[in-house]
Write a protein that holds these residues in place. Structure first.
Motif, mmCIF file in Angstrom:
data_model
loop_
_atom_site.group_PDB
_atom_site.id
_atom_site.type_symbol
_atom_site.label_atom_id
_atom_site.label_comp_id
_atom_site.label_asym_id
_atom_site.label_seq_id
_atom_site.Cartn_x
_atom_site.Cartn_y
_atom_site.Cartn_z
ATOM 1 N N THR A 141 12.047 -5.655 -3.141
ATOM 2 C CA THR A 141 11.638 -6.989 -3.577
ATOM 3 C C THR A 141 10.124 -7.091 -3.473
ATOM 4 N N VAL A 142 9.576 -8.110 -4.090
ATOM 5 C CA VAL A 142 8.121 -8.330 -4.050
ATOM 6 C C VAL A 142 7.663 -8.526 -2.606
ATOM 7 N N GLU A 143 8.438 -9.269 -1.821
ATOM 8 C CA GLU A 143 8.077 -9.527 -0.429
ATOM 9 C C GLU A 143 8.098 -8.236 0.396
ATOM 10 N N GLU A 144 9.147 -7.437 0.208
ATOM 11 C CA GLU A 144 9.241 -6.163 0.928
ATOM 12 C C GLU A 144 8.096 -5.231 0.547
ATOM 13 N N GLU A 145 7.807 -5.180 -0.736
ATOM 14 C CA GLU A 145 6.730 -4.311 -1.212
ATOM 15 C C GLU A 145 5.389 -4.728 -0.615
ATOM 16 N N LYS A 146 5.128 -6.020 -0.591
ATOM 17 C CA LYS A 146 3.877 -6.525 -0.022
ATOM 18 C C LYS A 146 3.768 -6.143 1.451
ATOM 19 N N GLU A 147 4.847 -6.357 2.211
ATOM 20 C CA GLU A 147 4.841 -6.038 3.637
ATOM 21 C C GLU A 147 4.633 -4.534 3.865
ATOM 22 N N MET A 148 5.362 -3.713 3.116
ATOM 23 C CA MET A 148 5.286 -2.270 3.320
ATOM 24 C C MET A 148 3.910 -1.723 2.956
ATOM 25 N N PHE A 149 3.402 -2.128 1.793
ATOM 26 C CA PHE A 149 2.124 -1.591 1.350
ATOM 27 C C PHE A 149 0.959 -2.092 2.198
ATOM 28 N N GLU A 150 1.042 -3.317 2.696
ATOM 29 C CA GLU A 150 0.007 -3.806 3.616
ATOM 30 C C GLU A 150 0.032 -3.015 4.918
ATOM 31 N N ARG A 151 1.219 -2.746 5.431
ATOM 32 C CA ARG A 151 1.340 -1.985 6.674
ATOM 33 C C ARG A 151 0.840 -0.564 6.484
ATOM 34 N N GLN A 152 1.216 0.029 5.384
ATOM 35 C CA GLN A 152 0.789 1.379 5.041
ATOM 36 C C GLN A 152 -0.736 1.457 4.968
ATOM 37 N N GLU A 153 -1.338 0.532 4.261
ATOM 38 C CA GLU A 153 -2.799 0.530 4.096
ATOM 39 C C GLU A 153 -3.489 0.293 5.436
ATOM 40 N N HIS A 154 -2.925 -0.584 6.261
ATOM 41 C CA HIS A 154 -3.502 -0.864 7.577
ATOM 42 C C HIS A 154 -3.509 0.402 8.439
ATOM 43 N N ILE A 155 -2.407 1.119 8.448
ATOM 44 C CA ILE A 155 -2.324 2.364 9.229
ATOM 45 C C ILE A 155 -3.366 3.363 8.753
ATOM 46 N N LEU A 156 -3.459 3.554 7.452
ATOM 47 C CA LEU A 156 -4.412 4.526 6.894
ATOM 48 C C LEU A 156 -5.859 4.125 7.184
ATOM 49 N N GLN A 157 -6.162 2.847 7.040
ATOM 50 C CA GLN A 157 -7.521 2.359 7.310
ATOM 51 C C GLN A 157 -7.885 2.556 8.779
ATOM 52 N N GLU A 158 -6.981 2.155 9.657
ATOM 53 C CA GLU A 158 -7.247 2.269 11.092
ATOM 54 C C GLU A 158 -7.391 3.730 11.516
#
Length: 158
Positions: free
Chosen positions: A132-149
């Motif tokens: 879903t759009v909500e799941e995708e937003k949550e997953m991709f934000e978490r993914q990007e946060h991990i990579l950035q950190e």
């Protein structure tokens, strides 16, 4: 975490394997995964991932990453339990060819794309999804946060 990386392509370096282990270990700590948990990463060619994609997902084409979560219990599957059994999160399979193509397409390093795909697969093992759009937003934000950190930033050659 106990992380087993196998490169069936012989196209990545020991340093890249170590980078992936460090990244997954970092992601595991961020997600509060049990330190004794196990997972495997297999780096393959397009031909291999296409076969897996066809056989398990019904899509006869190469893809970039596929995850098989072993902690999920499918319909009519027995629950395997035991105090001495290690927690095995599952398997992540990444196409090195797709990672190389996508790194060029997105204008960042191969390491960044490989890291992106491995974290994406890892989050799937932990139950994240993007149906879903909500799941995708949550997953991709978490993914990007991990990579950035961790320090694998977009459009940065590392």
């Amino acid at each position: 975490m106990i992380i087993d990386i196998t490169d069936e392509t012989n196209q990545t370096t020991d340093e890249q394997s170590e980078l992936l282990k460090q990244l997954l270990d970092y992601a595991g700590r961020m997600e509060m995964v049990n330190e004794a948990a196990e997972l495997s990463v297999t780096l393959v060619q397009n031909e291999t991932i296409q076969e897996i994609n066809r056989d398990y997902r019904g899509k006869d084409k190469p893809t970039d990453v596929i995850s098989f979560a072993l902690e999920e219990q499918g319909e009519n599957e027995l629950d395997i339990v035991g105090e001495d059994l290690p927690e095995h999160l599952g398997d992540i399979i990444v196409s090195v060819e797709q990672a190389q193509d996508q790194a060029e397409e997105y204008g960042h390093s191969f390491n960044r794309e490989l890291g992106f795909l491995v974290v994406h697969g890892f989050l799937h093992l932990l139950g994240y999804d993007h149906q879903t759009v909500e799941e995708e937003k949550e997953m991709f934000e978490r993914q990007e946060h991990i990579l950035q950190e961790f320090g694998l930033k977009r459009n940065e050659i590392r």
